[in-house]
Design an enzyme around this catalytic site. Structure first.
Site, PDB file in Angstrom:
ATOM      1  N   ASP A 105      -6.455  76.191  26.555  1.00 33.53           N
ATOM      2  CA  ASP A 105      -6.315  74.916  27.663  1.00 33.53           C
ATOM      3  C   ASP A 105      -7.308  73.971  27.032  1.00 33.53           C
ATOM      4  O   ASP A 105      -7.639  72.702  27.876  1.00 33.53           O
ATOM      5  CB  ASP A 105      -5.914  75.121  29.049  1.00 33.53           C
ATOM      6  CG  ASP A 105      -4.604  75.467  29.084  1.00 33.53           C
ATOM      7  OD1 ASP A 105      -3.459  74.492  27.689  1.00 33.53           O
ATOM      8  OD2 ASP A 105      -4.367  76.138  30.224  1.00 33.53           O
TER       9      ASP A 105
HETATM   10  C1  GLC Z   1      -8.858  75.396  33.109  1.00 32.89           C
HETATM   11  C2  GLC Z   1      -8.625  76.739  33.285  1.00 32.89           C
HETATM   12  C3  GLC Z   1      -8.081  77.019  32.229  1.00 32.89           C
HETATM   13  C4  GLC Z   1      -6.340  77.285  32.561  1.00 32.89           C
HETATM   14  C5  GLC Z   1      -5.958  76.036  33.111  1.00 32.89           C
HETATM   15  C6  GLC Z   1      -4.745  75.843  33.844  1.00 32.89           C
HETATM   16  O1  GLC Z   1      -7.948  73.980  32.115  1.00 32.89           O
HETATM   17  O2  GLC Z   1     -10.148  76.460  32.536  1.00 32.89           O
HETATM   18  O3  GLC Z   1      -8.198  78.015  31.880  1.00 32.89           O
HETATM   19  O4  GLC Z   1      -5.542  77.510  31.582  1.00 32.89           O
HETATM   20  O5  GLC Z   1      -6.852  75.201  34.451  1.00 32.89           O
HETATM   21  O6  GLC Z   1      -4.771  74.658  34.148  1.00 32.89           O
HETATM   22  C1  GLC Z   2      -5.775  80.381  31.938  1.00 34.63           C
HETATM   23  C2  GLC Z   2      -3.824  80.297  30.779  1.00 34.63           C
HETATM   24  C3  GLC Z   2      -3.792  80.314  29.820  1.00 34.63           C
HETATM   25  C4  GLC Z   2      -4.983  79.645  28.161  1.00 34.63           C
HETATM   26  C5  GLC Z   2      -6.636  80.149  28.548  1.00 34.63           C
HETATM   27  C6  GLC Z   2      -7.094  79.745  27.991  1.00 34.63           C
HETATM   28  O1  GLC Z   2      -5.802  82.017  31.343  1.00 34.63           O
HETATM   29  O2  GLC Z   2      -2.925  80.192  31.893  1.00 34.63           O
HETATM   30  O3  GLC Z   2      -2.219  79.482  29.415  1.00 34.63           O
HETATM   31  O4  GLC Z   2      -3.935  80.281  27.445  1.00 34.63           O
HETATM   32  O5  GLC Z   2      -6.115  80.141  30.379  1.00 34.63           O
HETATM   33  O6  GLC Z   2      -6.967  78.515  28.243  1.00 34.63           O
END
Ligand code: GLC
Ligand code: GLC
Length: 855
Positions: A528
């Site tokens: 993300d």
């Molecule tokens: C932030 C976190 C990431 C997560 C995302 C969800 O970017 O670092 O881990 O997946 O929020 O919204």
């Molecule tokens: C968090 C989010 C997932 C994402 C991950 C890496 O676990 O829930 O959707 O893939 O972060 O950013």
């Protein structure tokens, strides 16, 4: 150091001794480890595998160690000191009780019991919080869907068992009090909870309104919370007690007293509740029961906290009044206030978990593997399936709904335990898919609608749907699901068979290819925080939702690997449906993508991660920081890319050299030392945390699976063990999170507190680790045609046994090692079979014996 002497017996002995010497404030955990350079070995409890419980023996765990109550519609989070909250379906929109975040480890707001000795006036909480008095024999047993917390103080033993009965929207607290003195005891027992005004976000912000809306009713000793029931809500909460009350409170200030807190409520101190009726301010519920106990005598009190809905036309009784119609709720309350019924409901819950966990059980030479697979990892898969990433002690319940990508992946770990619910989830997810084949990133569990605030454009999302459906088909063989008509974007009239949704998922990528022929990344892919089109320069702006560039250049090698994988899964599905031409197309496109990866996604010794918006490489030896990433190397090898020409082996070796640490495999190296506007959120984290070179446990299993694909059982299992929470129990004061469930992240080697876990419970780690150990390392794998047995286990394992209930048949599996390799010869009911897929018995038998010889 006020309070230090009072609480010190709960501190780890080493830390306590040193603190006593130095008379210093003490911190346990990473700080200690950092300053001494030594790893502490410290536990706060132990596993009771027989009872499927983790027993915490010291209340001041490094962080609140929690458990989930409920597994259907009513849920609660409960910590080892009775902190936490409850909700119905949606932790944001239907919150029953309050909890205060931002205080961790001070865990506050909960299901608190107070006991008070009538003669001395001393009072305490048997769960330690909120009074934090000295206790003996404290223990908290977190089990499958229940938690029991007990202790002894002032000669009074007390234990409370909390759980949610199956099929009901309520939680039961069974408080047992025993007099361990040799004289009679007169005890006041108090229960307490603080109601939330339903919408947890509004409750925490909109005080100008909320201080005026609170309303309750008290009838026959039952406290009903009915804020907003007078207008548009048709639901209310209730808090009931099995005994005759000596008093109650419903207004917080009356209970606590002015300028006091939950550690010393004025009414508890006084030994008398004031029968307050809340108007506005902060409605709460507290009961008082006075008990007299002879030496050795035990009494039980049952409390119920529940949620109830009435039909809109029947909200009031008498009609036209403002009084809650209690006709349908009263029988439910009466039923469970009876301890016999409560006990029966508890037994039923135990049975339920017994049968769910019984679907797969293994007996291997490694106790940590057995414990996680047989009990805790499977249990955590259920929690991630139910909650997605919405409600834990790190997810506030108001931030996130159910993730499209997350929920599809969660299916991998859950589908064998509740296929019917998996089916429903798949169809709900599909209904939020957009006509383009893309997806809303999240949807709200209460409304089952895509969440517009977060939007879409994460270009990996649609492929996880293919992976999820494929897992469902492999488990159940229920091909009918592909014909289910499902809407797009919840638009009536847009229904198409689920199979078409999968086609659109696949085609979504084909129409979004970049300059090298690799998939465009969009807002981000699995990571993300790899936001290559975002270019955010405004503090506080969300990387997840801010307006992106069109993004016609930045490409993801990770999505390419995922595409190859999902394309092959979809081809297998299509060909079983007789759609040969389509199957051909998926295979051709997958093969094409594979060669694009090998041409433009290969960096010489490992797979590149991406191309940025300027066409520059990410995850390449040419980069100064972020030279190598786990995701593309994991997913490409998992997908079988580069197996024949040594590229997979080379990539995995590079991961081993550059990313693997003793606490797990980090996301990338070298960590980003500053903010890169063209990379986005990933570089917003300090080095070693989260996506910036933290050990993101979710992706470690991709490498484990990759290692099994090249036959490395030792290394695959070694990686598995490094992040296995049970195997890390001994270093609990470093790890800090619960030793019975996975955390999303362990701080990486660039972080000052390398090895410290954060964000436990709700993480794709649960499903992926379960899937990796069960289906790839133990190698008991579901396929469209039957159960494949293909273990890639450590060389020094003499073998293992397992039982698997699969499509109504129990497979009793024994694996015996006769050589060091992974070649397997299988006999089924004594007959040698060809290959390694055991097809369902044709003679209707319900039990099959499978024997495998590894050589
Ligand atoms: C932030 C976190 C990431 C997560 C995302 C969800 O970017 O670092 O881990 O997946 O929020 O919204
Ligand atoms: C968090 C989010 C997932 C994402 C991950 C890496 O676990 O829930 O959707 O893939 O972060 O950013």
């Amino acid at each position: 150091m006020a309070g230090f002497t009072k609480y010190n017996h709960f501190l780890p002995s080493k830390v306590r001794d040193r603190a006593l010497e130095n008379r210093l404030t003490v911190f346990t955990g990473p700080l200690e480890w950092r300053t001494t350079g030594k790893e502490l070995t410290m536990k706060f409890g132990y596993f009771d595998d027989q009872s499927r419980e983790y027993v915490i023996t010291q209340p001041d765990t490094p962080l609140p160690w929690i458990n989930y109550l409920g597994c259907e519609a009513y849920f609660g989070i409960i910590s080892n000191t009775a902190g936490g909250y409850s909700f119905y379906r949606d932790a944001r929109l239907r919150r029953l009780t309050r909890y205060r975040y931002n205080n961790v480890p001070f865990d506050f707001g909960g299901r608190y019991i107070y006991l008070r000795d009538q003669e001395s006036g001393k009072f305490w909480s048997p769960s330690w919080q909120p009074t934090r008095h000295e206790l003996t024999n404290y223990s908290c047993r977190h089990g499958m869907g229940y938690t029991s917390i007990g202790s002894t103080a002032n000669g009074i033993e007390a234990e409370t068992r909390y759980f949610v009965p199956l099929g009901e929207n309520l939680e039961i607290w069974q408080l047992t009090v025993t007099n361990r003195r040799d004289t009679p005891a007169k005890i006041n027992a108090f229960s307490s909870i603080e109601f939330c005004l339903w919408d947890a976000q509004d409750d925490a912000t909109n005080f100008q309104r909320n201080f005026n809306t609170g309303q309750v009713e008290v009838e026959d000793g039952v406290i009903y919370h009915k804020t907003e029931y007078r207008e548009r809500r048709n639901h209310f909460a209730y808090f009931a007690c099995s005994e005759k009350l000596a008093g109650f409170e419903t207004q917080r200030e009356s209970f606590l007293g002015r300028y006091r807190s939950w550690d010393s409520p004025a009414a508890v101190e006084a030994g008398q509740l004031g029968n307050s009726i809340a108007h506005g301010w902060s409605p709460m519920g507290a009961h008082q029961v006075n008990i007299e106990l002879e030496p050795g005598e035990t009494k039980q009190i049952v409390f119920l906290l529940g949620y109830h809905e009435n039909p809109v036309a029947e909200k009031f009784d008498p009609p036209g009044s403002q009084i809650i119609n209690k006709k349908t709720v009263k029988p439910v309350i009466a039923k469970y206030l009876d301890a016999k019924n409560a006990d029966a409901a508890f037994d039923e819950l135990r049975q339920y978990w017994q049968s769910l966990l019984g679907i797969f059980q293994v007996n291997s030479p490694d106790a940590h593997t057995n414990r996680m697979v047989n009990i805790w990892n499977a249990y955590q898969c259920m929690a991630t399936f139910n909650m997605s990433r919405s409600a834990s002690f790190y997810e506030s319940g108001i931030g996130r709904g159910l993730g499209f990508r997350d929920s599809n992946q969660d299916l991998l770990g859950f589908v064998h335990m509740a296929p019917a619910r998996a089916r429903e989830r798949i169809l709900d997810l599909a209904a939020t898919q957009l006509p383009t084949g893309g997806a809303y990133h999240q949807y709200q569990p209460l409304t089952k609608r895509g969440n517009n605030d977060i939007g879409g454009g994460f270009n990996d999302d649609p492929h996880w749907h293919i992976i999820g459906v494929s897992a469902y088909l492999k488990e159940t063989g229920d091909w009918s699901i592909l014909h289910e008509p499902v809407q797009y974007d919840n638009e009536p009239g847009s229904e198409q068979p689920l199979y078409e949704h999968l086609q659109r998922s696949f085609n979504y990528t084909l129409s979004r290819l970049g300059p090298h022929g690799l998939p465009l990344i969009g807002r981000a892919d699995w990571n993300d925080c790899l936001n290559l089109n975002c270019f955010s320069d405004t503090p506080g702006q969300s990387f997840q939702t801010t307006t992106n560039k069109e993004g016609k250049v930045a490409e993801s090698v990770f999505i390419a690997g995922l595409f190859v994988h999902s394309g092959r899964e979809l081809a297998a599905i299509a060909s079983r449906c007789g759609l040969t031409e389509e199957a051909e197309k998926y295979l051709t496109e997958s093969a094409k993508m594979e060669s694009v990866i090998l041409e433009h996604g290969w960096d010489g010794a490992w797979f590149l991660r991406a191309y940025n918006d300027f066409g520059g490489k990410i995850g390449s030896k040419e980069c100064e920081e972020g030279k190598i990433f786990i995701e593309s190397n994991g997913y490409c090898t998992l997908a079988g890319i580069g197996l024949d020409d040594g590229k997979a082996a080379s990539a995995l070796a590079a991961v081993n050299e550059q990313l693997a640490t003793k606490h797990g495999i980090v996301v990338q190296q070298p960590a980003f030392t500053h903010y890169y506007i063209e990379m986005g959120e990933i570089s917003s984290y300090p080095p070693g945390y989260k996506e910036n070179a933290g050990i993101f446990c979710h992706v470690n299993p991709w490498i484990m699976i990759g290692e099994t694909r090249i036959g490395h059982g030792d290394l695959a299992h070694d990686y598995y063990s490094r992040i296995n929470p049970s195997a890390r129990e001994e270093i609990s004061d470093l790890h800090r999170c619960e030793p019975y469930v996975y955390a999303q992240m362990i701080a990486g080697k660039d972080a000052p507190d390398f090895g410290e876990a954060k964000n436990s419970w709700l993480t794709g780690t649960a499903a992926w680790n379960y899937y990796a150990i069960v289906q790839w390392i133990l190698g008991i794998r579901t396929t469209l045609d039957g159960l494949q047995i293909n273990p890639v286990v450590p060389k020094n394992w003499p073998g293992f046994t397992a039982t698997r209930l699969y499509r109504g048949v129990t497979y009793n599996i024994t694996i015996e090692r006769q050589g060091e390799g992974n070649a397997i010869a299988l006999t089924v009911d004594g007959k040698l079979i060809e290959g390694n897929v055991v097809t369902p018995p044709t003679d209707g038998s319900k039990e099959v014996t499978v024997k495998g010889i590894l050589s």
